[in-house]
Design an enzyme around this catalytic site. Structure first.
Site, PDB file in Angstrom:
ATOM      1  N   TYR A 144       0.814  -1.215   0.000  1.00 47.17           N
ATOM      2  CA  TYR A 144       0.000   0.000   0.000  1.00 47.17           C
ATOM      3  C   TYR A 144       0.850   1.267   0.000  1.00 47.17           C
ATOM      4  O   TYR A 144       0.366   2.349  -0.344  1.00 47.17           O
ATOM      5  CB  TYR A 144      -0.928   0.027   1.223  1.00 47.17           C
ATOM      6  CG  TYR A 144      -1.995  -1.050   1.230  1.00 47.17           C
ATOM      7  CD1 TYR A 144      -2.331  -1.733   0.074  1.00 47.17           C
ATOM      8  CD2 TYR A 144      -2.652  -1.388   2.401  1.00 47.17           C
ATOM      9  CE1 TYR A 144      -3.289  -2.726   0.081  1.00 47.17           C
ATOM     10  CE2 TYR A 144      -3.621  -2.386   2.425  1.00 47.17           C
ATOM     11  CZ  TYR A 144      -3.937  -3.044   1.261  1.00 47.17           C
ATOM     12  OH  TYR A 144      -4.893  -4.029   1.279  1.00 47.17           O
ATOM     13  N   LYS A 195       4.346 -15.278   1.741  1.00 48.78           N
ATOM     14  CA  LYS A 195       4.325 -15.983   0.454  1.00 48.78           C
ATOM     15  C   LYS A 195       5.765 -16.219   0.017  1.00 48.78           C
ATOM     16  O   LYS A 195       6.191 -15.862  -1.080  1.00 48.78           O
ATOM     17  CB  LYS A 195       3.533 -15.162  -0.569  1.00 48.78           C
ATOM     18  CG  LYS A 195       3.144 -15.924  -1.832  1.00 48.78           C
ATOM     19  CD  LYS A 195       2.218 -17.095  -1.584  1.00 48.78           C
ATOM     20  CE  LYS A 195       1.868 -17.768  -2.926  1.00 48.78           C
ATOM     21  NZ  LYS A 195       1.385 -19.145  -2.748  1.00 48.78           N
ATOM     22  N   ASP A 227      -2.052 -18.377   1.077  1.00 48.24           N
ATOM     23  CA  ASP A 227      -3.187 -19.099   0.481  1.00 48.24           C
ATOM     24  C   ASP A 227      -3.634 -20.244   1.392  1.00 48.24           C
ATOM     25  O   ASP A 227      -4.833 -20.455   1.599  1.00 48.24           O
ATOM     26  CB  ASP A 227      -2.844 -19.599  -0.931  1.00 48.24           C
ATOM     27  CG  ASP A 227      -1.433 -20.149  -1.055  1.00 48.24           C
ATOM     28  OD1 ASP A 227      -0.688 -20.164  -0.051  1.00 48.24           O
ATOM     29  OD2 ASP A 227      -1.057 -20.561  -2.179  1.00 48.24           O
ATOM     30  N   ASP A 251      -4.900  -7.285   5.799  1.00 48.65           N
ATOM     31  CA  ASP A 251      -6.163  -6.644   5.439  1.00 48.65           C
ATOM     32  C   ASP A 251      -7.193  -7.708   5.061  1.00 48.65           C
ATOM     33  O   ASP A 251      -8.339  -7.692   5.528  1.00 48.65           O
ATOM     34  CB  ASP A 251      -5.909  -5.689   4.266  1.00 48.65           C
ATOM     35  CG  ASP A 251      -7.060  -4.733   4.004  1.00 48.65           C
ATOM     36  OD1 ASP A 251      -8.096  -4.831   4.700  1.00 48.65           O
ATOM     37  OD2 ASP A 251      -6.941  -3.895   3.097  1.00 48.65           O
ATOM     38  N   ASP A 255     -10.361  -9.543   7.746  1.00 48.31           N
ATOM     39  CA  ASP A 255     -11.772  -9.482   7.362  1.00 48.31           C
ATOM     40  C   ASP A 255     -12.370 -10.881   7.251  1.00 48.31           C
ATOM     41  O   ASP A 255     -13.529 -11.101   7.623  1.00 48.31           O
ATOM     42  CB  ASP A 255     -11.931  -8.742   6.028  1.00 48.31           C
ATOM     43  CG  ASP A 255     -11.927  -7.234   6.201  1.00 48.31           C
ATOM     44  OD1 ASP A 255     -11.672  -6.766   7.330  1.00 48.31           O
ATOM     45  OD2 ASP A 255     -12.173  -6.511   5.219  1.00 48.31           O
TER      46      ASP A 255
END
Length: 361
Positions: A144, A195, A227, A251, A255
């Site tokens: 970001y 990752k 994943d 993020d 959620d």
């Protein structure tokens, strides 16, 4: 009993923010009486209400009040009446301003399934019963914020979008230290999510988190690719205690974890820096459609206050008392509309607050 005194900046914000904040302050005052804590609450403007009165979402005096406080309790910001403003004047810009102005780099989001609310989740009760996890998300780095970023025109005239996922070792170390310390206060298990099989930035992440583990011998460290972590959160969520991960992954995963609990109206969060005050706020938005109707769920704001007590003020006993009171009121069958099921008793925001205050007393 020795009295402790804390200065708390109170930013009710917009929509249901002022309602859920008002009952939360009453509950904190009750806790203060019981545990010898003096809270000095100072209210200030933020978000849309600040725009209406000052022309800016985060007035300088609000930020200065926060800097001079021991902790910040934030409601929610935003609403449709401010949607057409230019982006730098939108209510949500206040949140970014608070994070950068206070140096908040760690976002802590617990997802705890109260036994009384297992039916509210879309997942099977046997999967989510007993879930109690914490996502520690890096907040000020990663994809970001990395440079270069933007939409560019190539030599052939084709448009190309670019975002850069970048972390310095020091940024990884500081979020890792927050996560290890949080795990020490819980069940002493930390899962780092990355990752590293594909991304060099994740390889550095894994190296640094692994190196930190030596300083926390009481914490068990494991690693998962993002994943697989996303899948495990749904099929075996009870395995997780604390998860630490980068901004983008955090993020998404926080959620996803939120949906385990059944209602976003139950979820608190904390944003912390290297020192100075943290910001404690519910995950839910300002819900302008129900504002002023005394139907909002104040429990996420109250649980955010419990995080203020635990992570911001190190008042563990008071934090546990508040969380226990919330659980007790749920056990007694009281529900706001968002968590109401047949056979329970529907109450409004103010009565839910009064019930929690009574449980504390």
């Amino acid at each position: 009993m020795t009295h402790r005194c804390y200065k708390i900046a109170v930013l009710p914000g917009d929509g249901i923010g002022p309602e859920v904040m008002a009952v939360t302050l009453e509950v904190l005052a009750k806790l203060g009486q019981k545990y010898g804590i003096d809270f000095v609450f100072s209210q200030a403007l933020i978000g849309g209400s600040a725009i209406d009165q000052t022309g800016q979402p985060l007035p300088p005096e609000t930020l200065e009040l926060c800097r001079q406080s021991d902790g910040v309790l934030l409601g929610a910001v935003g609403g449709p009446q401010w949607d057409d403003l230019p982006s730098h004047l939108r209510p949500e810009q206040a949140l970014l301003g608070l994070r950068s102005g206070l140096g908040l780099f760690a976002n802590l989001r617990p997802a705890k399934v109260f036994p009384e609310l297992v039916q509210a989740s879309p997942l099977k009760p046997e999967v989510i019963h007993g879930v109690d996890l914490l996502v520690v998300r890096e907040l000020t780095g990663g994809i970001y914020f990395g440079q270069p970023k933007g939409i560019f025109t190539t030599e052939t005239g084709e448009l190309r979008g670019v975002n850069t996922m970048a972390y310095r070792a020091s940024e990884i170390d500081r979020i890792g230290q927050v996560a290890f310390a949080a795990a020490q206060k819980r069940r002493k298990n930390l899962c780092s999510v990355d990752k590293a099989n594909v991304l060099e930035v994740s390889q550095l992440w894994r190296q640094r988190i692994t190196a930190l583990a030596a300083a926390y011998p009481d914490v068990t460290l494991t690693h998962l690719y993002v994943d697989n972590a996303a899948m495990q959160l749904i099929c075996r969520p009870r395995q997780f205690d604390v998860i630490v991960t980068a901004n983008l992954f955090g993020d998404i995963l926080s959620d996803e974890a939120a949906m385990l609990t059944g209602s976003i109206g139950m979820l608190p969060s904390a944003s912390l820096g290297a020192g100075g005050p943290g910001v404690f706020e519910p995950v839910h938005g300002s819900a302008p459609d129900i504002a002023g109707q005394d139907v909002a769920n104040p429990l996420a704001q109250m649980l955010s206050a419990a995080m203020l007590l635990r992570y911001g003020l190190a008042e563990m006993e008071a934090a546990e008392a508040l969380e226990t009171a919330v659980a007790q009121v749920l056990r007694q069958g009281y529900r706001t509309g968002d968590i109401y099921t047949e056979g329970t008793q529907r109450v409004g925001c103010r009565e839910m607050g009064a019930r929690v205050a009574a449980a504390i007393a």
